[in-house]
Design a protein around this motif. Structure first.
Motif, PDB file in Angstrom:
ATOM      1  N   ILE A   1       6.910  45.592  28.933  1.00  0.00           N
ATOM      2  CA  ILE A   1       6.116  46.708  29.453  1.00  0.00           C
ATOM      3  C   ILE A   1       5.893  47.773  28.371  1.00  0.00           C
ATOM      4  N   ALA A   2       6.933  48.055  27.595  1.00  0.00           N
ATOM      5  CA  ALA A   2       6.821  49.070  26.547  1.00  0.00           C
ATOM      6  C   ALA A   2       5.840  48.642  25.460  1.00  0.00           C
ATOM      7  N   LEU A   3       5.864  47.373  25.087  1.00  0.00           N
ATOM      8  CA  LEU A   3       4.919  46.880  24.075  1.00  0.00           C
ATOM      9  C   LEU A   3       3.481  46.990  24.573  1.00  0.00           C
ATOM     10  N   LEU A   4       3.257  46.614  25.837  1.00  0.00           N
ATOM     11  CA  LEU A   4       1.908  46.732  26.397  1.00  0.00           C
ATOM     12  C   LEU A   4       1.440  48.181  26.409  1.00  0.00           C
ATOM     13  N   ALA A   5       2.322  49.087  26.829  1.00  0.00           N
ATOM     14  CA  ALA A   5       1.964  50.513  26.857  1.00  0.00           C
ATOM     15  C   ALA A   5       1.718  51.039  25.450  1.00  0.00           C
ATOM     16  N   GLY A   6       2.550  50.614  24.497  1.00  0.00           N
ATOM     17  CA  GLY A   6       2.375  51.062  23.115  1.00  0.00           C
ATOM     18  C   GLY A   6       1.059  50.603  22.530  1.00  0.00           C
TER      19      GLY A   6
ATOM     20  N   PRO B   1      -1.819  63.074  23.831  1.00  0.00           N
ATOM     21  CA  PRO B   1      -1.050  63.842  24.830  1.00  0.00           C
ATOM     22  C   PRO B   1      -0.006  62.980  25.550  1.00  0.00           C
ATOM     23  N   VAL B   2      -0.336  61.719  25.801  1.00  0.00           N
ATOM     24  CA  VAL B   2       0.616  60.827  26.465  1.00  0.00           C
ATOM     25  C   VAL B   2       1.820  60.590  25.556  1.00  0.00           C
ATOM     26  N   LEU B   3       1.555  60.379  24.262  1.00  0.00           N
ATOM     27  CA  LEU B   3       2.648  60.182  23.312  1.00  0.00           C
ATOM     28  C   LEU B   3       3.565  61.397  23.260  1.00  0.00           C
TER      29      LEU B   3
ATOM     30  N   ILE C   1      14.760  52.486  25.798  1.00  0.00           N
ATOM     31  CA  ILE C   1      13.999  51.434  25.109  1.00  0.00           C
ATOM     32  C   ILE C   1      12.503  51.660  25.288  1.00  0.00           C
ATOM     33  N   PHE C   2      12.087  52.006  26.501  1.00  0.00           N
ATOM     34  CA  PHE C   2      10.664  52.234  26.768  1.00  0.00           C
ATOM     35  C   PHE C   2      10.114  53.352  25.883  1.00  0.00           C
ATOM     36  N   CYS C   3      10.801  54.483  25.875  1.00  0.00           N
ATOM     37  CA  CYS C   3      10.319  55.626  25.085  1.00  0.00           C
ATOM     38  C   CYS C   3      10.287  55.294  23.590  1.00  0.00           C
ATOM     39  N   THR C   4      11.335  54.653  23.096  1.00  0.00           N
ATOM     40  CA  THR C   4      11.415  54.355  21.667  1.00  0.00           C
ATOM     41  C   THR C   4      10.295  53.418  21.232  1.00  0.00           C
ATOM     42  N   ILE C   5      10.049  52.358  22.004  1.00  0.00           N
ATOM     43  CA  ILE C   5       9.022  51.389  21.627  1.00  0.00           C
ATOM     44  C   ILE C   5       7.626  51.985  21.773  1.00  0.00           C
ATOM     45  N   VAL C   6       7.380  52.704  22.857  1.00  0.00           N
ATOM     46  CA  VAL C   6       6.061  53.309  23.054  1.00  0.00           C
ATOM     47  C   VAL C   6       5.748  54.285  21.918  1.00  0.00           C
ATOM     48  N   LEU C   7       6.708  55.125  21.553  1.00  0.00           N
ATOM     49  CA  LEU C   7       6.480  56.074  20.471  1.00  0.00           C
ATOM     50  C   LEU C   7       6.300  55.352  19.141  1.00  0.00           C
ATOM     51  N   GLY C   8       7.063  54.273  18.928  1.00  0.00           N
ATOM     52  CA  GLY C   8       6.954  53.548  17.673  1.00  0.00           C
ATOM     53  C   GLY C   8       5.658  52.772  17.553  1.00  0.00           C
ATOM     54  N   VAL C   9       5.361  51.941  18.547  1.00  0.00           N
ATOM     55  CA  VAL C   9       4.153  51.112  18.505  1.00  0.00           C
ATOM     56  C   VAL C   9       2.902  51.967  18.625  1.00  0.00           C
TER      57      VAL C   9
ATOM     58  N   VAL D   1      15.517  54.404   9.509  1.00  0.00           N
ATOM     59  CA  VAL D   1      14.687  53.248   9.829  1.00  0.00           C
ATOM     60  C   VAL D   1      13.593  53.709  10.788  1.00  0.00           C
ATOM     61  N   SER D   2      12.362  53.234  10.574  1.00  0.00           N
ATOM     62  CA  SER D   2      11.239  53.731  11.373  1.00  0.00           C
ATOM     63  C   SER D   2      11.348  53.312  12.830  1.00  0.00           C
ATOM     64  N   ARG D   3      10.670  54.060  13.680  1.00  0.00           N
ATOM     65  CA  ARG D   3      10.725  53.812  15.119  1.00  0.00           C
ATOM     66  C   ARG D   3      10.247  52.407  15.510  1.00  0.00           C
TER      67      ARG D   3
END
Length: 470
Positions: free
Chosen positions: A176-181, A193-195, A76-84, A306-308
Motif C-alpha cells: 500500500i505504501a509503495l502504491l501511495a508513494g 501538501p500530502v507529503l 513503515i507507511f510514512c517512511t516509504i511514502v515520504l521516501g518514494v 541512509v536515504s529514506r
C-alpha cells in the motif's frame, strides 16, 4: 563628526558578549535502558524462585510487544511514502528493491552453508533419546505454519486499503505504501501538501513510540520471568550443545561475514555500528522479538545517513526475506533432529531439505514463532519421519529465538547500509560523524528536528532526489 545613536548602539553590540546558548537538554533515556537490564535480572530471579507465578506474567511481555507492533504499520507507511514520493524516477526505487532481494537471497545461501558446516562438525543431536511424549508436538507445529507460496503471494494483497494497517501485515503495508508513494510521485507539485501531511503524521507516530518505550522495563520483566518459569534449567542442560553451537555460529556469521562486508563495501567498522544499535539489541534480547526494534531501526538508519527510499524499502522487506538467523537455525535444528532420531542425512539430503526450507521460510514471514513452525512444516513436507523429533527442541526454542532475532536484526541493519552504499544513497561523512558520537540520536522524538537535512544531503543520482526539483 559625532557618532549617531545608531552607530553607538552598533558599537556597543559589537563589543557585548554574545548571549549564552540555551543549555542542551539532558538525555535521560539511558536510565530507561538501565531499568530494562535490572528488569531482565529480576525476571530471571523470579522465574527460578517462583516458576508458577512467573508463568502468569507472560501477558505483560506479550502486551508490550503488541504495543510496539501496533506502531510498525504506520511507521513503515510514512517512511516509504515520504521516501518514494520524493524520488523523481520510479526506476530508482526498482533498482533498490531488486538489489535488496538479490542480496537477501545470496545471504540466505551463505547462512545455510555456515550452519551446514558447523552442524556436520559438532553433530549436536548425538546421544539424545526420543520419548513418546514429544512425538505429537512436531505435527501440531507443522499445522500452524504458513500454507504455501501461492497463499503467501495472495496474502500480500490486503482485503481493503485500510486493512493493511489493522491486520498488522508488514508486506501488505509495504504494498500500500509503495502504491501511495508512486501515486504522489506522479502527482508532482500537487502532491506536496500530502507529503507534508504524511511527514507530520510520521513525527506523531514516532513520538507515540517514544512514549511506549518507557514501558520497556515492565515488558522485559514479564517476558523474561515467563520464559524462565516455563523452561527452567532442565532443558538448558539437556540441550546445551545445540544452543552453544547455534550461538557460536550466529556470532561467527555476524562478525566474519557481516563484518567483512561492512568493512569492504561501506568502509565502516561493524562493532561501531553494533554499538550504535546497542539499545535495540537490548530490547530484542529482553523481548525475544526483532519486530520490537523495527521502528527504531528505521529511525536510526535514517539518522545514520541512509536515504529514506533505501531505508523504507530495505528494512521492511528484509524483515520478511532477510532472515539470516532463521536460516542458521533451520540448518542446525534439522541436523540435530536427524542425529537425535538416529536418521542422519547425507549431504545431498541435507542440501535438498534446506533449500526447501529457505523457500518455505519466506512464506512464514511475520508469523509468531515462525522458526519452529517452518522447521516442522519443512520436515513434514520433505522428510516426514523426522517431524516426531521437533518436540525435542521446543524446550529451548525460546532461547534460540533470541539469537535468531539478534542475527536477523544485525543482518538487516548491515543490508540497509550496504544497499545504500551500492546505490549511492548514503551520506558517508554523516555516517562517520554519527558513529563517532558527534551527532547523537534524539531518543525523545526518534526523528531529527533539523528539517532532515541529511536526507537531502545524500549525493543525488542525476537530480532525482528532491520533489521540489521535480
Amino acid at each position: 563628526m559625532m557618532p549617531t545613536t545608531s552607530s553607538r548602539r552598533a558599537a556597543v553590540a559589537s563589543t557585548a558578549p554574545a548571549p549564552a546558548a540555551p543549555p542542551a537538554k539532558r538525555d535521560r533515556t539511558h536510565y530507561l535502558y538501565i531499568a530494562v537490564i535490572v528488569a531482565v535480572a529480576l525476571g530471571i530471579a523470579v522465574g527460578f524462585i517462583a516458576p508458577d507465578f512467573a508463568k502468569e506474567l507472560k501477558p505483560i511481555g506479550t502486551g508490550f510487544v503488541s504495543l510496539i507492533k501496533m506502531m510498525i504499520s504506520p511507521i513503515i507507511f510514512c517512511t516509504i511514502v515520504l521516501g518514494v514520493g520524493s524520488v523523481r524516477k520510479a526506476a530508482q526505487v526498482g533498482k533498490v528493491g531488486g538489489l535488496a532481494l538479490g542480496y537477501f537471497i545470496a545471504m540466505s545461501f551463505v547462512a545455510l552453508a555456515i550452519g551446514l558446516v558447523v552442524g556436520n562438525i559438532i553433530h549436536p543431536g548425538s546421544g539424545m533419546h526420543l520419548t513418546e511424549a514429544v512425538k505429537g508436538v512436531g505435527h501440531t507445529q507443522a499445522q500452524a505454519a504458513a500454507e504455501g507460496p501461492v497463499d503467501f503471494l495472495l496474502g500480500i494483497i490486503p482485503t481493503t486499503f485500510v486493512s493493511a494497517f489493522t491486520e498488522g501485515q508488514v508486506l501488505q503495508t509495504l504494498l500500500i505504501a509503495l502504491l501511495a508513494g508512486f501515486a504522489l510521485q506522479a502527482m508532482g507539485r500537487t502532491g506536496e501538501p500530502v507529503l507534508r501531511g504524511v511527514e507530520y503524521i510520521q513525527k506523531l507516530v514516532f513520538r507515540i513510540l517514544g512514549m511506549i518505550m518507557w514501558a520497556a522495563p515492565v515488558g522485559a520483566f514479564g517476558a523474561m520471568a515467563a520464559v524462565i518459569g516455563e523452561t527452567g534449567m532442565d532443558a538448558l542442560k539437556a540441550l546445551g550443545t545445540i544452543m552453544l553451537g547455534f550461538y557460536v555460529t550466529c556470532f561467527l556469521f555476524i562478525v566474519v561475514v557481516l563484518g567483512t562486508l561492512t568493512k569492504l563495501v561501506a568502509k565502516v567498522n561493524l562493532f561501531q555500528l553494533l554499538k550504535y544499535l546497542g539499545r535495540e539489541f537490548l530490547l530484542i534480547v529482553s523481548t525475544s522479538s526483532s519486530e520490537s526494534a523495527l521502528p527504531r531501526l528505521i529511525a536510526k538508519m535514517e539518522h545514520l545517513g541512509v536515504s529514506r527510499p533505501v531505508v523504507g524499502i530495505t528494512v521492511p522487506t528484509g524483515y520478511s526475506f532477510n532472515l539470516d538467523g532463521t536460516m542458521i537455525y533451520l540448518t542446525m535444528a534439522s541436523l540435530f533432529i536427524a542425529d537425535a532420531m538416529d536418521q542422519p542425512m547425507n549431504i545431498g539430503q541435507q542440501i535438498g531439505l534446506l533449500l526447501f526450507m529457505m523457500v518455505a521460510s519466506k512464506g512464514a514471514a511475520g508469523v509468531s514463532g515462525s522458526g519452529i513452525a517452518v522447521l516442522a512444516s519443512g520436515l513434514q513436507s520433505h522428510k516426514p519421519a523426522l517431524v516426531d523429533g521437533v518436540g525435542l527442541i521446543i524446550g529451548i526454542d525460546r532461547f534460540m529465538s533470541e539469537a535468531r532475532a539478534v542475527t536477523n536484526f544485525a543482518g538487516n541493519a548491515v543490508a540497509t547500509l550496504l544497499i545504500g552504499t551500492w546505490t549511492g544513497e548514503v551520506d558517508k561523512e554523516r555516517v562517520n560523524r554519527v558513529l563517532a558520537g558527534e551527532l547523537p540520536f534524539d531518543e525523545k522524538t526518534l526523528l531529527d528536528e533539523d528539517g532532515d537535512e541529511h536526507l537531502d544531503g545524500v549525493p543525488e543520482q542525476g537530480g532525482e532526489k528532491e520533489l521540489a526539483k521535480a
